[in-house]
Structure formats: structure tokens, C-alpha cells
Design an enzyme around this catalytic site. Structure first.
Site, PDB file in Angstrom:
ATOM      1  N   CYS A  12       0.846  -1.176   0.000  1.00  0.00           N
ATOM      2  CA  CYS A  12       0.000   0.000   0.000  1.00  0.00           C
ATOM      3  C   CYS A  12       0.883   1.228   0.000  1.00  0.00           C
ATOM      4  O   CYS A  12       1.906   1.294   0.676  1.00  0.00           O
ATOM      5  CB  CYS A  12      -0.959  -0.042   1.183  1.00  0.00           C
ATOM      6  N   CYS A  15       1.402   3.059   3.179  1.00  0.00           N
ATOM      7  CA  CYS A  15       2.372   2.442   4.095  1.00  0.00           C
ATOM      8  C   CYS A  15       3.781   2.847   3.723  1.00  0.00           C
ATOM      9  O   CYS A  15       4.625   3.061   4.581  1.00  0.00           O
ATOM     10  CB  CYS A  15       2.308   0.928   4.039  1.00  0.00           C
ATOM     11  N   ASP A 397      18.849  29.213 -27.898  1.00  0.00           N
ATOM     12  CA  ASP A 397      20.187  29.633 -28.292  1.00  0.00           C
ATOM     13  C   ASP A 397      20.264  29.418 -29.812  1.00  0.00           C
ATOM     14  O   ASP A 397      19.475  28.660 -30.367  1.00  0.00           O
ATOM     15  CB  ASP A 397      21.197  28.740 -27.561  1.00  0.00           C
ATOM     16  N   ASP A 593      22.768  24.341 -26.528  1.00  0.00           N
ATOM     17  CA  ASP A 593      23.523  23.143 -26.881  1.00  0.00           C
ATOM     18  C   ASP A 593      24.518  22.767 -25.794  1.00  0.00           C
ATOM     19  O   ASP A 593      25.295  21.848 -25.940  1.00  0.00           O
ATOM     20  CB  ASP A 593      24.216  23.299 -28.238  1.00  0.00           C
ATOM     21  N   ASP A 597      26.455  27.435 -22.657  1.00  0.00           N
ATOM     22  CA  ASP A 597      25.172  27.919 -22.174  1.00  0.00           C
ATOM     23  C   ASP A 597      24.847  27.427 -20.778  1.00  0.00           C
ATOM     24  O   ASP A 597      23.729  27.607 -20.304  1.00  0.00           O
ATOM     25  CB  ASP A 597      24.055  27.484 -23.124  1.00  0.00           C
TER      26      ASP A 597
HETATM   27  P1  ADP Z   1      25.609  31.691 -29.689  1.00  0.00           P
HETATM   28  O1  ADP Z   1      24.967  32.566 -28.697  1.00  0.00           O
HETATM   29  O2  ADP Z   1      25.038  31.923 -31.067  1.00  0.00           O
HETATM   30  O3  ADP Z   1      25.607  30.256 -29.347  1.00  0.00           O
HETATM   31  P2  ADP Z   1      28.324  32.321 -28.732  1.00  0.00           P
HETATM   32  O4  ADP Z   1      27.864  33.032 -27.508  1.00  0.00           O
HETATM   33  O5  ADP Z   1      29.043  31.044 -28.546  1.00  0.00           O
HETATM   34  O6  ADP Z   1      27.164  32.159 -29.820  1.00  0.00           O
HETATM   35  O7  ADP Z   1      29.286  33.300 -29.533  1.00  0.00           O
HETATM   36  C1  ADP Z   1      28.881  34.575 -29.901  1.00  0.00           C
HETATM   37  C2  ADP Z   1      29.803  35.211 -30.895  1.00  0.00           C
HETATM   38  O8  ADP Z   1      31.100  35.329 -30.341  1.00  0.00           O
HETATM   39  C3  ADP Z   1      29.976  34.396 -32.153  1.00  0.00           C
HETATM   40  O9  ADP Z   1      28.973  34.684 -33.085  1.00  0.00           O
HETATM   41  C4  ADP Z   1      31.352  34.855 -32.613  1.00  0.00           C
HETATM   42  O10 ADP Z   1      31.235  36.068 -33.302  1.00  0.00           O
HETATM   43  C5  ADP Z   1      32.087  35.092 -31.332  1.00  0.00           C
HETATM   44  N1  ADP Z   1      32.871  33.917 -30.930  1.00  0.00           N
HETATM   45  C6  ADP Z   1      32.628  33.100 -29.892  1.00  0.00           C
HETATM   46  N2  ADP Z   1      33.537  32.113 -29.811  1.00  0.00           N
HETATM   47  C7  ADP Z   1      34.372  32.308 -30.855  1.00  0.00           C
HETATM   48  C8  ADP Z   1      35.523  31.626 -31.348  1.00  0.00           C
HETATM   49  N3  ADP Z   1      36.006  30.523 -30.785  1.00  0.00           N
HETATM   50  N4  ADP Z   1      36.132  32.122 -32.441  1.00  0.00           N
HETATM   51  C9  ADP Z   1      35.665  33.223 -33.050  1.00  0.00           C
HETATM   52  N5  ADP Z   1      34.588  33.901 -32.638  1.00  0.00           N
HETATM   53  C10 ADP Z   1      33.945  33.470 -31.568  1.00  0.00           C
HETATM   54 MG    MG Z   2      25.674  28.090 -28.621  1.00  0.00          MG
END
Ligand code: ADP
Ligand code: MG
Length: 697
Positions: A12, A15, A397, A593, A597
Site C-alpha cells: 500500500c 504504508c 540559443d 547546446d 550555455d
Molecule cells: P551563440 O549565442 O550563437 O551560441 P556564442 O555566444 O558562442 O554564440 O558566440 C557569440 C559570438 O562570439 C559568435 O557569433 C562569434 O562572433 C564570437 N565567438 C565566440 N567564440 C568564438 C571563437 N572561438 N572564435 C571566433 N569567434 C567566436
Molecule cells: Mg551556442
């Protein structure tokens, strides 16, 4: 120390709650009983855990001496015992029923009483015995005791047939309930039955069958057609079709070949594969899925907590009402109708068990978790089903979530004396250590274009990745920047910003702008459908949030029908946006992803990650994992959760309403024991059957 056992017989649900409480009263012990799986998890935090465990065992046997602690994994022995018990119970209930029918047809005489008494004890002896034990343990709100008092009382006041019938229905109801619970358990188990216990270990010449626990990372294994892949790994040799439906719910087969990642739990279709193992058994995808689903059924939803609180008040209140009915009204009529009121009070006892709720609500979520995982959506707890059902804002995202994250280089621009090749080379060097999807795509492009010139890591120094902006490093002895306009401005580089349909990676070397590379991502094929479906199920606010520039965000939003976007964000800005929406009383789901994030996934009311197929970060940081990487699964998850939550609510409201009505009718003498039994056993059964609907599509 953590222990996990299986309880041999706790029939039950009320319980189970009471037992859990009793155990938790022991100092340094926290226990959790999952009534549906009958697993008990005991966490002991004392100096001498073994001693404390003995104390726990004593508490359990005091509570009900027939409960044994079994090995949590040994399901088979337990199932056999259950089956046997069920068969004997059905046999004795049948005999009892025949005796009852004979008794019913007889005139009132000692023969009738005899038949009924034998029928009664046949149907009720185990319940009576349990009741006696419970009295001994001062466990007075127990269902067995209540049923015993009610039926014995009925017998005493001359309602022989009804007394037997109460017990019979109670017993039969329990059998049916157990059957229903078993069914749902089996369904879930078949979902989880994706583990292959052994692997064919290959030592260069021969293969031997070895338990998966004994296999190390880097070992080679052979998977034959028809076998399940036992451990995660990479294909070294062979091309085959993989059936991944058990992991993702997707029915399409995948073609895999040399260099492809394969996940444990997928089934090898057509030909032999040689695989290099990349994770131990305990870290493999299969183990993680199984753990997640099992733990999920142990995290309780709010409505589950509500019913455990409710049941604690409900039973004493109904019992109080029963005592009142039996003694107070008769006082005013000079005890002339004492028997009549006593009968009503006994009926109250029958209705006083909150079992329908205590069992059906957790079962609803349990079945729901199973249904969701079959659709490729793993939730980390029943509570998230509840949150999902209430979501009214979904924030996606961009990169890797709505888009594939596979960037194509579409344009290269070189400034001044630099060549295009030099610009690409600088980008590839800068991105060498990054795991960002941008980096991976650029490196792939570089490898294909410059295959003769491997990256010489000696030329990369002071590497630094700035989230949401790009890379800063010293390359070929010069300070180098690769990233968005924000990054270059911040470092006071003079350059001209361009507006392109894709993401622009600006490159600076030695404090000078040297050029840019434009890369373009492709949308996932079902992103548009995913957004549409969210709108169809009534979610008005669906937004995009990205670190990319406004024009890119705008173009994508228009393409897939999003009504809102936030661009140019750093990871902490995303968190702030979520915070603000939560403050404005929205229930926010963030879909990411999982790569950078994690803070947003954690901040949102519910964080949903695109499983990234085996990505650790995703599974860790989020509350819900979409195994297929498809944005449309977000709508599926919300839709299913709404349904599951609705079923749970129906069970709560329905059961309480029926019980209240029946109590009212009985109280005013408009109904008798028959209806009371229905309000107890019948309602439990209906609620359980309703709960099973959560398993369906
Ligand atoms: P999202 O929010 O689309 O997932 P991110 O926050 O990872 O993208 O990155 C935002 C921006 O920062 C990218 O669009 C790019 O312009 C720049 N950026 C981030 N990481 C890199 C990297 N490793 N090399 C070059 N540019 C980058
Ligand atoms: Mg991303």
C-alpha cells in the site's frame, strides 16, 4: 554511505510513506522509497554506518515484519515470488467468493454466519494479521487496520455479506493495482533494456567475451550484426547501419563508418564493426541514460508532495468524523439508532484511505517519464514535467541549437599586404585549442584546404578564449585577435565593420586589422517546424538569443517565424534576460547546446539541452535532454508534459471529489458500504488506469 535495496512487499502506497517517515526519524539517516519500483535508497551519515543500517532494518521489520530487504538488482527472484503470491491470492479469493455466494443465498442462521465467517477469514487473514502488527507498532492510520475494523465491525452488527465483500474487493483491487503498476514498470524496463552486459574484446588476434566493467578506455572491441554496442567508442574498421531508436526514439537508421562516434545502446545492423572504446562502462551513454531515468522517478513533483501532505491530514479527519458519527448523533436520540450510525461510521473507515491518490499520482509521473524517454526526451525529475507543462516562454540559443553549428566558409577578405591564405592560417591557428563550433568548422576547412601544412603548436602562445567574443593569443610571435567586432573594438583596433549574411570573424595581428573570414551556418531542418509547433500548443513567446550580430539574428528569426530576438549577447547577458523574464512571472525554458550555455540552462525554470549526443556538459547542466538534437522535440516535451500533468490533476481532483461525495452520501444515510468500497478500491483502480494513459502517445 549510500545503500539501495528493494522492498519485498509493500503493497500500500500509504504504508510506503509512513515507513519512509519512520526510517527518517533515525538520526543521520535519510531514506527515500519509490513506491512504484519499490526501491529504497538509504543515505547514512553516522560514525558507524553498519550499525545504523541494522537500526534501519529493525525499524523496517518492526513496521511490518513481512517486509524483506532484497538486492536492488535481483528483479527476477522477486518477480517469481510476486507471481506465485498472486496466483495463491486469486485462488483463495475465488474460494472465498463461492462460500460468500452460498452464504448470501442462505437464510440467516448459524450456517449462514459460518459460511460468511469462513469466507471472511479466507479473504482477510493476511490483512487482519497485518493490522495486528500495525497496532503493535502504533501505526494506527494504516489501511489494513482501517479495513479490518470496518469489516469486523460490519460483521458484529450483522452485515455479514457486506463484511466479506469489503475484504474481497479490497484484495482483488490490490491485485489489479499491482498488475497495472507492473505493466508500467515493464514498459519502462524495456526502454531501459538497452544495456549489453558483455563485449567482444579484441586483442589483435582473437576475440574473447568479457564483462563490460572489465574493459578499459583504448581497448578494441568487435560488435557483430544484431548486437547492441556495449560501450561508447569510435569506429576503427567497418561500415554499418546503426539503429539508435532506443536512445533517441528516432526510427531512421544511421549509416556509420571509420572515424564515426558510436554510442552504447545502439544496435548494429548489417556488418561487423571494430570499435576503439572511449569510455568506461559506468560513464557510457547507456549507464547515464539509465541513471537519469531511474533517478528521475525518484525526484518528486509538487503534486506528489501535495498528496503526501494531504493524506496525512485526510485520514485523521475522516476517522475523527467517523468517531463523531458513531457516538454524537445517537446521544441525542437516546441511543435508539446506535447501530445505524455505527454502520455509517464503519463506511467512513472504508473511505478513509487516501490510496487512490498516493499511488496514482507518482505512477502518472513514472509512466510519463517513460513515455518521454521513449520519444527521445530525458527529464531529470518528475518536477520538471510539472515545470514544462507550465512553460510560457521559450528562449532558443542559436548556434548548435537552431542551427547545425557546421559553418561553411563563404568569403575571405585580406587587407593590405596580407594574402587570403595568411588570414585563414591565422584563424586556424587561433582556433586550434577552441572547442567552439566555429572553431571546429574553421579547423576542418583549414585541414581540407591546407592539408600539407599541419598546425605547429609551438607558434601558439598565451591562448585565451573570451566567451561570446572570440580568441586572443600570440601567434607567430604577434598578438592576434580572431572574433567579432566587439573583440576588436575592445582592443582598439582600427577596422571597418561589414554587414554580411553570415558570422564575420575579424582578424587582427600585431595591433593591425588584417582581414576577415565570413562563415555561414545552416539551419537545422526542423527548426521552423519546432517553432511552429510551439506556437500551435499556445506558447506565445518564442525567442532567439545569440552572441552573434543583430543582422544575423534578424535574418534567422524571420526565416523560422520567431517573434522576438536578442542579439550581441555575452553569456551573462543571456542569463540576465532569463532573469528578467522570470521576474515578470513567466515560466522560462531555455534551450541550448550546452557548450557555453551552462549558466543560462541553470538559470531558466527549465534548462533543455540538445543532447549533443553524448555531450557531458549538456547532460550535467540541463534539466531535460533532447537526445536527437531536434528543436521540435521541445514542443513534444511540453505537449506531453501538459498531458501528464493534466492526468495527475484529474486523479487528484477526481479522487478527492468522489471520496467527498461518497462521504456525504454515507453520512446522510443515502448510500451504504457498497458505495464506500467503490470510493476506496474502485477509485484507486480508476486512478491507476488513468495514470497508465500517461504511457501512451
Ligand atoms: P551563440 O549565442 O550563437 O551560441 P556564442 O555566444 O558562442 O554564440 O558566440 C557569440 C559570438 O562570439 C559568435 O557569433 C562569434 O562572433 C564570437 N565567438 C565566440 N567564440 C568564438 C571563437 N572561438 N572564435 C571566433 N569567434 C567566436
Ligand atoms: Mg551556442
Amino acid at each position: 554511505m549510500d545503500y539501495k535495496f528493494k522492498l519485498s512487499r509493500i503493497h500500500c502506497a500509504g504504508c510506503a510513506l509512513a515507513l519512509e517517515e519512520n526510517i527518517n526519524e533515525i538520526e543521520g539517516v535519510s531514506a527515500q522509497i519509490n513506491f512504484v519500483t519499490r526501491h529504497i535508497k538509504i543515505k547514512i551519515d553516522t560514525e558507524n554506518p553498519a550499525e545504523t543500517l541494522t537500526a534501519v532494518k529493525i525499524t523496517i521489520s518492526k513496521f511490518d515484519h513481512s517486509i524483506e530487504l532484497l538486492d536492488a538488482e535481483d528483479e527476477d527472484a522477486d518477480e517469481k515470488r510476486e507471481k506465485l503470491e498472486r496466483v495463491t491470492n486469486i485462488a483463495r479469493f475465488s474460494v472465498s467468493l463461492i462460500l460468500l455466494i452460498v452464504g448470501f443465498l442462505l437464510e440467516v442462521s448459524w450456517v449462514k454466519i459460518l459460511f460468511c465467517a469462513v469466507a471472511y477469514f479466507l479473504a482477510a487473514y493476511d490483512v487482519l494479521w497485518g493490522a495486528i502488527l500495525n497496532v503493535k507498532n502504533k501505526n494506527i492510520f494504516d489501511e489494513k487496520l482501517l479495513m479490518s475494523i470496518a469489516s469486523l465491525g460490519a460483521f458484529v452488527i450483522g452485515e455479514f455479506v457486506e463484511a466479506v465483500f469489503v475484504m474481497l474487493l479490497f484484495g482483488v483491487g490490490e491485485i489489479l493495482e499491482n498488475l497495472a503498476v507492473d505493466r508500467s514498470k515493464h514498459r519502462i524496463k524495456s526502454i531501459l533494456d538497452i544495456r549489453q552486459p558483455y563485449a567482444n574484446l579484441y586483442d589483435g588476434e582473437n576475440t574473447t567475451q568479457v564483462e563490460i566493467d572489465k574493459i578499459a578506455v583504448g581497448d578494441f572491441i568487435i560488435v557483430k550484426p544484431g548486437e547492441k554496442v556495449p560501450l561508447d567508442g569510435v569506429i576503427i574498421e567497418g561500415t554499418s547501419h546503426l539503429d539508435v531508436s532506443a536512445l533517441t526514439g528516432e526510427t531512421k537508421e544511421r549509416v556509420v563508418t571509420n572515424g564515426d562516434k558510436v554510442l552504447s545502446g545502439s544496435i548494429n545492423g548489417s556488418s561487423v564493426l571494430k570499435i576503439k572504446v572511449t569510455s568506461l562502462a559506468k560513464d557510457s551513454t547507456v549507464s547515464r541514460i539509465i541513471d537519469m531515468v531511474q533517478n528521475a522517478t525518484e525526484t518528486k513533483a509538487k503534486s506528489e508532495k501535495f498528496i503526501s501532505k494531504f493524506s496525512k491530514i485526510y485520514t485523521p479527519v475522516v476517522l475523527g468524523a467517523a468517531v463523531f458519527l458513531a457516538f454524537i448523533p445517537p446521544i441525542f436520540s437516546g441511543y435508539a439508532n446506535f447501530l445505524d450510525y455505527a454502520y455509517r461510521a464503519l463506511c467512513f473507515l472504508v473511505v478513509s484511505c487516501p490510496c487512490a491518490l498516493v499511488i496514482s499520482v507518482p505512477l502518472t509521473y513514472f509512466a510519463g517519464i517513460g513515455a518521454l524517454s521513449r520519444a527521445g526526451v530525458l527529464v531529470k525529475g518528475a518536477n520538471y514535467i510539472e515545470v514544462l507543462s507550465k512553460v510560457d516562454s521559450v528562449i532558443f540559443d542559436k548556434t548548435g541549437t537552431l542551427t547545425k553549428g557546421e559553418f561553411e566558409v563563404t568569403e575571405i577578405y585580406a587587407n593590405g599586404e596580407h594574402t587570403e591564405d595568411e588570414v585563414v592560417e591565422l584563424v586556424a591557428y587561433a582556433e586550434n585549442f577552441s572547442n567552439h563550433k566555429i572553431a571546429r568548422s574553421v579547423k576542418k576547412y583549414y585541414k581540407e584546404k591546407f592539408s600539407k601544412k599541419p598546425i605547429n603548436m609551438a607558434w601558439i602562445e598565451d591562448y585565451e578564449e573570451i566567451a561570446g567574443k572570440g580568441i586572443k593569443a600570440t601567434i607567430f610571435m604577434s598578438p592576434t585577435l580572431v572574433g567579432n567586432a566587439k573583440l576588436l573594438k575592445e582592443n582598439e583596433i582600427r577596422f571597418v565593420e561589414v554587414s554580411k549574411p553570415g558570422t564575420v570573424l575579424y582578424v587582427a595581428s600585431g595591433d593591425e586589422f588584417v582581414g576577415y573570414v565570413v562563415i555561414e551556418d545552416t539551419l537545422k531542418p526542423d527548426s521552423k517546424r519546432g517553432v511552429q509547433e510551439l506556437k500551435n500548443i499556445g506558447i506565445k513567446r518564442v525567442s532567439l538569443s545569440t552572441g552573434d550580430e543583430t543582422n544575423v539574428a534578424k535574418a534567422i528569426s524571420a526565416k523560422i517565424g520567431l517573434n522576438n530576438f536578442y542579439a550581441d549577447l555575452l553569456p551573462e547577458d543571456k542569463v540576465a534576460i532569463i532573469e528578467k523574464e522570470i521576474e515578470s512571472k513567466k515560466t522560462v525554458a531555455f534551450v541550448g547546446d550546452g557548450i557555453n550555455d551552462a549558466p543560462s540552462l541553470a538559470k531558466a525554470n527549465v534548462g533543455i539541452s540538445m543532447g549533443g549526443f553524448g555531450s557531458d556538459v549538456a547532460i550535467e547542466a540541463s534539466d531535460v535532454v533532447v537526445m536527437t538534437d531536434e528543436p521540435s522535440k521541445v514542443a513534444t516535451a511540453i505537449k506531453k508534459s501538459k498531458r501528464i500533468h493534466k492526468i495527475a490533476t484529474q486523479n487528484i481532483v477526481g479522487a478527492i471529489a468522489i471520496k467527498a461525495i461518497v462521504l456525504g452520501l454515507v453520512g446522510f444515510n443515502l448510500a451504504g458500504m457498497w458505495l464506500a468500497v467503490f470510493a476506496d478500491v474502485g477509485v484507486s483502480l480508476l486512478a491507476v488506469l488513468n495514470a497508465l494513459r500517461a504511457m501512451l502517445k
